[in-house]
Design a protein around this motif. Structure first.
Motif, PDB file in Angstrom:
ATOM      1  N   TYR B 109     -63.037   1.106  -5.786  1.00  0.00           N
ATOM      2  CA  TYR B 109     -62.180   0.717  -4.337  1.00  0.00           C
ATOM      3  C   TYR B 109     -60.766   0.947  -5.170  1.00  0.00           C
ATOM      4  O   TYR B 109     -59.634   0.733  -5.615  1.00  0.00           O
ATOM      5  CB  TYR B 109     -62.227  -0.183  -3.946  1.00  0.00           C
ATOM      6  CG  TYR B 109     -61.704  -0.608  -3.174  1.00  0.00           C
ATOM      7  CD1 TYR B 109     -61.665   0.118  -1.751  1.00  0.00           C
ATOM      8  CD2 TYR B 109     -59.938  -1.006  -2.564  1.00  0.00           C
ATOM      9  CE1 TYR B 109     -61.089  -0.068  -0.702  1.00  0.00           C
ATOM     10  CE2 TYR B 109     -58.967  -0.836  -1.199  1.00  0.00           C
ATOM     11  CZ  TYR B 109     -60.061  -0.181  -0.582  1.00  0.00           C
ATOM     12  OH  TYR B 109     -59.019   0.056   0.862  1.00  0.00           O
ATOM     13  N   ASN B 110     -60.171   2.115  -4.134  1.00  0.00           N
ATOM     14  CA  ASN B 110     -58.777   3.079  -4.154  1.00  0.00           C
ATOM     15  C   ASN B 110     -58.337   3.410  -2.912  1.00  0.00           C
ATOM     16  O   ASN B 110     -57.415   4.253  -2.752  1.00  0.00           O
ATOM     17  CB  ASN B 110     -58.114   3.698  -5.111  1.00  0.00           C
ATOM     18  CG  ASN B 110     -57.716   3.642  -6.504  1.00  0.00           C
ATOM     19  OD1 ASN B 110     -57.548   3.717  -7.832  1.00  0.00           O
ATOM     20  ND2 ASN B 110     -58.129   1.747  -6.781  1.00  0.00           N
ATOM     21  N   LEU B 313     -52.670   0.196  -0.697  1.00  0.00           N
ATOM     22  CA  LEU B 313     -54.035  -0.525  -1.730  1.00  0.00           C
ATOM     23  C   LEU B 313     -53.818  -1.617  -1.009  1.00  0.00           C
ATOM     24  O   LEU B 313     -54.245  -3.117  -1.997  1.00  0.00           O
ATOM     25  CB  LEU B 313     -54.069  -0.931  -2.896  1.00  0.00           C
ATOM     26  CG  LEU B 313     -54.578   0.261  -3.713  1.00  0.00           C
ATOM     27  CD1 LEU B 313     -53.527   0.650  -4.744  1.00  0.00           C
ATOM     28  CD2 LEU B 313     -55.411   0.432  -3.364  1.00  0.00           C
ATOM     29  N   HIS B 314     -53.176  -2.773   0.318  1.00  0.00           N
ATOM     30  CA  HIS B 314     -53.238  -3.244   0.906  1.00  0.00           C
ATOM     31  C   HIS B 314     -54.556  -4.130   1.846  1.00  0.00           C
ATOM     32  O   HIS B 314     -55.512  -3.556   1.834  1.00  0.00           O
ATOM     33  CB  HIS B 314     -52.192  -2.549   2.061  1.00  0.00           C
ATOM     34  CG  HIS B 314     -52.614  -2.612   3.945  1.00  0.00           C
ATOM     35  ND1 HIS B 314     -53.095  -1.031   3.144  1.00  0.00           N
ATOM     36  CD2 HIS B 314     -53.073  -2.730   4.563  1.00  0.00           C
ATOM     37  CE1 HIS B 314     -53.213  -0.568   4.263  1.00  0.00           C
ATOM     38  NE2 HIS B 314     -53.202  -1.309   5.313  1.00  0.00           N
ATOM     39  N   SER B 315     -54.440  -5.219   2.039  1.00  0.00           N
ATOM     40  CA  SER B 315     -55.355  -5.452   3.309  1.00  0.00           C
ATOM     41  C   SER B 315     -54.962  -6.317   4.014  1.00  0.00           C
ATOM     42  O   SER B 315     -53.903  -6.852   4.421  1.00  0.00           O
ATOM     43  CB  SER B 315     -55.586  -7.027   2.121  1.00  0.00           C
ATOM     44  OG  SER B 315     -55.659  -7.963   2.255  1.00  0.00           O
ATOM     45  N   PRO B 326     -49.093  -1.631  -1.853  1.00  0.00           N
ATOM     46  CA  PRO B 326     -48.765  -0.849  -2.401  1.00  0.00           C
ATOM     47  C   PRO B 326     -50.217   0.558  -2.236  1.00  0.00           C
ATOM     48  O   PRO B 326     -51.277   0.035  -2.533  1.00  0.00           O
ATOM     49  CB  PRO B 326     -49.848  -1.825  -3.348  1.00  0.00           C
ATOM     50  CG  PRO B 326     -50.334  -2.526  -2.793  1.00  0.00           C
ATOM     51  CD  PRO B 326     -49.699  -2.600  -1.499  1.00  0.00           C
ATOM     52  N   ILE B 328     -50.959   4.038  -4.073  1.00  0.00           N
ATOM     53  CA  ILE B 328     -51.875   5.611  -5.041  1.00  0.00           C
ATOM     54  C   ILE B 328     -52.074   6.152  -5.192  1.00  0.00           C
ATOM     55  O   ILE B 328     -52.412   6.300  -3.801  1.00  0.00           O
ATOM     56  CB  ILE B 328     -52.562   4.047  -6.013  1.00  0.00           C
ATOM     57  CG1 ILE B 328     -53.063   4.852  -7.345  1.00  0.00           C
ATOM     58  CG2 ILE B 328     -54.111   4.377  -5.013  1.00  0.00           C
ATOM     59  CD1 ILE B 328     -53.639   3.990  -8.502  1.00  0.00           C
TER      60      ILE B 328
END
Lengths: 336, 336
Positions: B109-110, B313-315, B326, B328
């Motif tokens: 997961y990214n 990469l947040h929820s 954040p 990537i």
């Protein structure tokens, strides 16, 4: 057959990278359990001084990474790659720590088997010559897992006998070539087993078939048997799941799991701690492995250990939509 | 320096594994966009005959895997390992497909950069000799992503100009040694960039700094410059994000992105398709890379391509709790 593969599903790490250091952080109840002496840090507050449980989980992981840096006299600049994940949606406990420490990052998700995945991918990076010093890490937290996968703890739902208690904690380790620490010699990548179980309050029994299948595959691929290991440690099957595993292994595959078989979930809490079936979560297999197993290997108690982290790959939504629980287990061989 | 590493964050795949085949499946709007001719299958029903959108997403991925098997004349038994993920909580679209096909499985997961991760880990498995034939795959779906990350589409929320339209689709590829297909020569693993942006309706601008940092790292590690590539393709920054990337790259790092820079999100839809800022999702970078890039490389249009999938990469919960996003990006070099 590829050079570093054995059988259908097993990687061989010929250079035998080591776990050169590990650090475990757990919450108050975990710190009062039978493994208490093995953990590097016990935080006596589940909220870790935060008002939001998700932030507390991040702090557990931060402490594990920081503690490991202190022990190994390393800094974030020494880490070639961070590999890990956690149970929260979008694995945010990991992401925010990776952001704060500044690591190059590969994020993984295989639920509570993520620690197994991280061991596999981390060993491959070091063994394959893609990095010298790889950090792996996972975390879980009772309150964040309950509210995400079942109900917020404020609802005060009655817990069932088959419910497990998600370990609040984190484990981090550095995989590298070195003189000390257990060697990671091979790993069997699991495929998914799903016996049609749908009860999110009984993960142990859902995961047992995956552990059995991976054990069978590992023994077949490596021409070994159960008794070749001093310890076979499943991650978090807990009471009912580990009994189910023993039965499935014997009846379906003819594998006899003897006194050398233990489960991290069963080892985590005392029977008077009201943890029902036992511990679970990414942090369960990680803290038992990096705490108990690695330290007992250093003392000579175990020479060959097969660590088998287990994971339930459902989501809250997939359960609500009527799907069964697909499960996985990876097996990683550690040798002193 | 490890044998297969260049600079601080770049892996070198000396045996140059190839993408020996790819298969792309998209939904109706994607199939009417500028890249229409490149996709292997267009499903003219977002629900793919299902009543539940999550099941539809699974079917898109199933079609991609099945289509690839047909093209390459392979079956599930030929696959040494499946590596992939998706945007849904607990990456269930992937898990249920892996269960049904029976693959050994590493879950990643990214976010929308998961396709980049899969290319990196898959190339490492093949290059390192841990597997011969590795399948990678990702999926995303507009309806499942909207209801998980923002609001269910039934709410009929007004979309903002900066909103992207999650690509409904899936891409699968087989990485192996062979005679045909682009060679995967190196990859730069990203670290997380976070400029403090908190708007879940503007992912492109949140992700741009991560893409810029990874490009800078890649050029530094490999002693190359932007013009060494015929095409630099970010995954899904879309209109505002790709403009932000060009500005950050130039002003912060002195990197000039010229006509060789494109973004998958900007390429996916026509301006009259009401997709606002453009496409996004795991399937965006995967279908543009496996559709457009790989097919144009075969024709000779591009010789050297740098694919840079980007991920936020947040929820949903981390946004609600006030955290910034954040992000990537990983950079993977493909050579004809």
């Amino acid at each position: 057959m590829p050079a570093n593969r054995l059988g259908d599903q097993t990687f061989v790490f010929k250079s035998q990278p080591r776990i050169i250091g590990g650090y475990t952080v757990v919450g108050p109840d975990e710190g009062k359990g039978p493994l208490s002496e093995y953990f590097d840090m016990v935080i006596n507050d589940y909220m870790h001084g935060e008002t939001i449980a998700e932030r507390a989980e991040r702090s557990f992981l931060k402490d594990a990474i920081s503690g490991l840096f202190g022990n190994l006299r390393l800094t974030a600049q020494d880490i070639d790659l961070y590999i890990g994940g956690d149970l929260l949606n979008q694995i945010v406990s990991t992401a925010f720590n990776v952001r704060d420490f500044g690591f190059p990052y590969i994020g993984l998700y295989n639920a509570c088997a993520t620690f197994g995945e991280a061991l596999v991918v981390g060993s491959m990076v070091v063994d394959g010559g893609y990095g010298d010093t790889v950090m792996i890490g996972v975390s879980s937290h009772y309150q964040t897992a309950e509210r995400q996968f079942r109900y917020p703890i404020e609802v005060n739902n009655q817990r069932k006998e088959t419910n497990q208690y998600t370990v609040s904690g984190a484990g981090a380790a550095v995989i590298s070539h070195g003189e000390l620490g257990p060697r990671i010699t091979m790993a069997t990548i699991g495929s998914i087993a799903d016996y049609g179980l749908k009860d999110a309050n009984d993960m142990g029994c859902a995961m047992a078939p995956a552990a059995a299948a991976t054990l069978k595959q590992h023994f077949d691929d490596t021409s070994q048997k159960s008794s070749d290991y001093d310890l076979i440690l499943t991650g978090d099957l807990s009471t009912y799941g580990s009994q189910a595993l023993a039965r499935i292994a014997l009846e379906k595959y003819g594998i006899e799991l003897g006194d050398n078989y233990k489960d991290g979930g069963c080892m985590m809490f005392n029977s008077d701690q009201n943890a029902k079936a036992g511990g679970s979560g990414c942090a369960c297999s990680a803290t038992v492995t990096l705490g108990h197993v690695v330290k007992e290997m250093a003392k000579g108690t175990y020479k060959r250990v097969l660590v088998v982290p287990t994971g339930a790959l459902h989501s809250q939504l997939s359960i609500q939509q009527g799907d069964s629980i697909p499960c996985i287990a990876h097996a990683v061989a550690l040798e002193a």
